[in-house]
Design an enzyme around this catalytic site. Sequence first.
Site, PDB file in Angstrom:
ATOM      1  N   GLY A 100      21.917  15.929  -0.195  1.00 23.42           N
ATOM      2  CA  GLY A 100      20.561  15.362  -0.183  1.00 23.42           C
ATOM      3  C   GLY A 100      20.523  14.065   0.603  1.00 23.42           C
ATOM      4  O   GLY A 100      21.529  13.596   1.131  1.00 23.42           O
TER       5      GLY A 100
ATOM      6  N   ARG B  38      10.021  16.682  -7.813  1.00 19.70           N
ATOM      7  CA  ARG B  38       8.773  17.083  -8.462  1.00 19.70           C
ATOM      8  C   ARG B  38       7.932  17.851  -7.451  1.00 19.70           C
ATOM      9  O   ARG B  38       7.600  17.330  -6.389  1.00 19.70           O
ATOM     10  CB  ARG B  38       8.050  15.808  -8.891  1.00 19.70           C
ATOM     11  CG  ARG B  38       6.898  16.013  -9.814  1.00 19.70           C
ATOM     12  CD  ARG B  38       6.688  14.683 -10.511  1.00 19.70           C
ATOM     13  NE  ARG B  38       5.431  14.578 -11.172  1.00 19.70           N
ATOM     14  CZ  ARG B  38       5.123  13.567 -11.972  1.00 19.70           C
ATOM     15  NH1 ARG B  38       5.980  12.603 -12.181  1.00 19.70           N
ATOM     16  NH2 ARG B  38       3.968  13.503 -12.567  1.00 19.70           N
TER      17      ARG B  38
ATOM     18  N   GLN C 193      25.732  20.149 -16.625  1.00 18.37           N
ATOM     19  CA  GLN C 193      26.663  19.186 -16.028  1.00 18.37           C
ATOM     20  C   GLN C 193      27.304  18.301 -17.103  1.00 18.37           C
ATOM     21  O   GLN C 193      28.486  17.959 -17.013  1.00 18.37           O
ATOM     22  CB  GLN C 193      25.939  18.338 -14.973  1.00 18.37           C
ATOM     23  CG  GLN C 193      25.544  19.218 -13.769  1.00 18.37           C
ATOM     24  CD  GLN C 193      24.919  18.465 -12.620  1.00 18.37           C
ATOM     25  OE1 GLN C 193      24.673  17.265 -12.713  1.00 18.37           O
ATOM     26  NE2 GLN C 193      24.652  19.160 -11.535  1.00 18.37           N
TER      27      GLN C 193
ATOM     28  N   GLY D 143      19.596  10.983 -10.491  1.00 23.25           N
ATOM     29  CA  GLY D 143      18.586  12.052 -10.421  1.00 23.25           C
ATOM     30  C   GLY D 143      17.518  11.857 -11.487  1.00 23.25           C
ATOM     31  O   GLY D 143      17.824  11.641 -12.660  1.00 23.25           O
TER      32      GLY D 143
ATOM     33  N   ASP E 268      15.398  -0.874  -8.828  1.00 22.19           N
ATOM     34  CA  ASP E 268      14.259  -1.670  -9.300  1.00 22.19           C
ATOM     35  C   ASP E 268      14.645  -3.148  -9.368  1.00 22.19           C
ATOM     36  O   ASP E 268      13.867  -4.026  -9.003  1.00 22.19           O
ATOM     37  CB  ASP E 268      13.805  -1.160 -10.674  1.00 22.19           C
ATOM     38  CG  ASP E 268      13.604   0.347 -10.655  1.00 22.19           C
ATOM     39  OD1 ASP E 268      12.838   0.828  -9.820  1.00 22.19           O
ATOM     40  OD2 ASP E 268      14.255   1.048 -11.459  1.00 22.19           O
TER      41      ASP E 268
ATOM     42  N   HIS F  72      12.937   4.041 -15.866  1.00 21.54           N
ATOM     43  CA  HIS F  72      12.746   4.025 -14.411  1.00 21.54           C
ATOM     44  C   HIS F  72      11.495   4.858 -14.129  1.00 21.54           C
ATOM     45  O   HIS F  72      11.555   6.022 -13.744  1.00 21.54           O
ATOM     46  CB  HIS F  72      13.977   4.602 -13.707  1.00 21.54           C
ATOM     47  CG  HIS F  72      13.775   4.796 -12.230  1.00 21.54           C
ATOM     48  ND1 HIS F  72      13.626   3.756 -11.346  1.00 21.54           N
ATOM     49  CD2 HIS F  72      13.654   5.923 -11.491  1.00 21.54           C
ATOM     50  CE1 HIS F  72      13.434   4.232 -10.134  1.00 21.54           C
ATOM     51  NE2 HIS F  72      13.454   5.546 -10.189  1.00 21.54           N
TER      52      HIS F  72
END
Length: 325
Positions: free
Chosen positions: A14, A92, A112, A130, A159, A187
């Site tokens: 990714g 999403r 996982q 993730g 953040d 988050h």
Amino acid sequence: MPSTLRIAVTGAAGQIGYSLLPRIASGEMFGPDQKIRLQLLEILPALDALRGVAMELQDCAFPLLEEVVITTDPDAAFANANWCLLVGSKPRGPGMERSDLLQENGRIFVGQGASIDAHAADDCRVAVVGNPCNTNCMIAAAQGSRLGPERYTAMMRLDQNRATALLAQKAGVAVGEVSDVVVYGNHSSTMYPDAVNARIAGQSAPEVIADGDWLRGDFLETVGHRGAAIIAARGLSSAASAANALVDHVRALNTPSDTIHGLAVCSSGEYGIPQGVWAGMPVRTTAPGAFTVVSDIKHDGFALNALEKTGTELAHERELVGDFL
Ligand code: NAX
């Protein structure tokens, strides 16, 4: 430290993975003397892309990078891993609610989490990126008992870095002058970036900035919606800054210090956040990979209200994924 650290990275093909892997392999995350073995996990449709990433890693000729394993098998990716960096998850999609995302991605973290508990090294630490990262981290941690919840943290550092840079810009000082910035809670848009207890050049941030309206208004808005602003400008979500934040997260967690930094950890009820959810909290690193939560920071009524809101959201997310816990 073992002679070669095994680092598992999920979602490695990714866009965060693409920015992250060279920084791990170059020594930025674990130091200039630490040899690394990368164990990269992807889903089948992304395996060709991952092969390309592995070729590029080879072509960088990093002296510290001993081996790159690419796989679609979580058990192989997490085998004897000293760190598991869980970046991969489904984005999403159109029309998807946050609750749908929690369900979709929750399943990934059930599998996982169980695989990590069965196969990772005894000293393994897990960092979740993730999204929804806090709740995904809680789900992964719930799948096992060997490692313990304190080994699982989720990333609030992007953040924190956004808030730090914004305070520095507003105060007209270098970023290095700003410290003790912590982002509490989830988050998500309910996060609470605490500027009141931040320090700028050794002074309290509100004394230096002296603009309460900005600190309670534009500052919180800008940090909370920075991810959306980057998507609007770039057409893609934050990647280089997210990878950079994960480097900072892991380095801070590996470097004992009196400095306060922020991580999402399993709440013991500090600051009114419900027990057992993973929330951004102020911590100090006490030994490599170990921390204590700083639980005596003072908050005013405005902050306590924000903390209650973000804690309530995390508790609600926990209810939505109850089947996975
Ligand atoms: P990408 O969509 O570019 O990459 C995600 C990768 O994960 C894909 O290659 C996909 O094939 C892989 N993947 C999906 N399911 C998998 C599974 N079961 N096992 C292994 N790999 C799997 O997203 P990217 O921009 O790299 O972002 C990754 C995640 O980070 C997203 O969930 C994103 O929302 C989250 N973020 C979290 C941040 C934070 O501060 N905690 C900030 C940045 C980022 O938005």
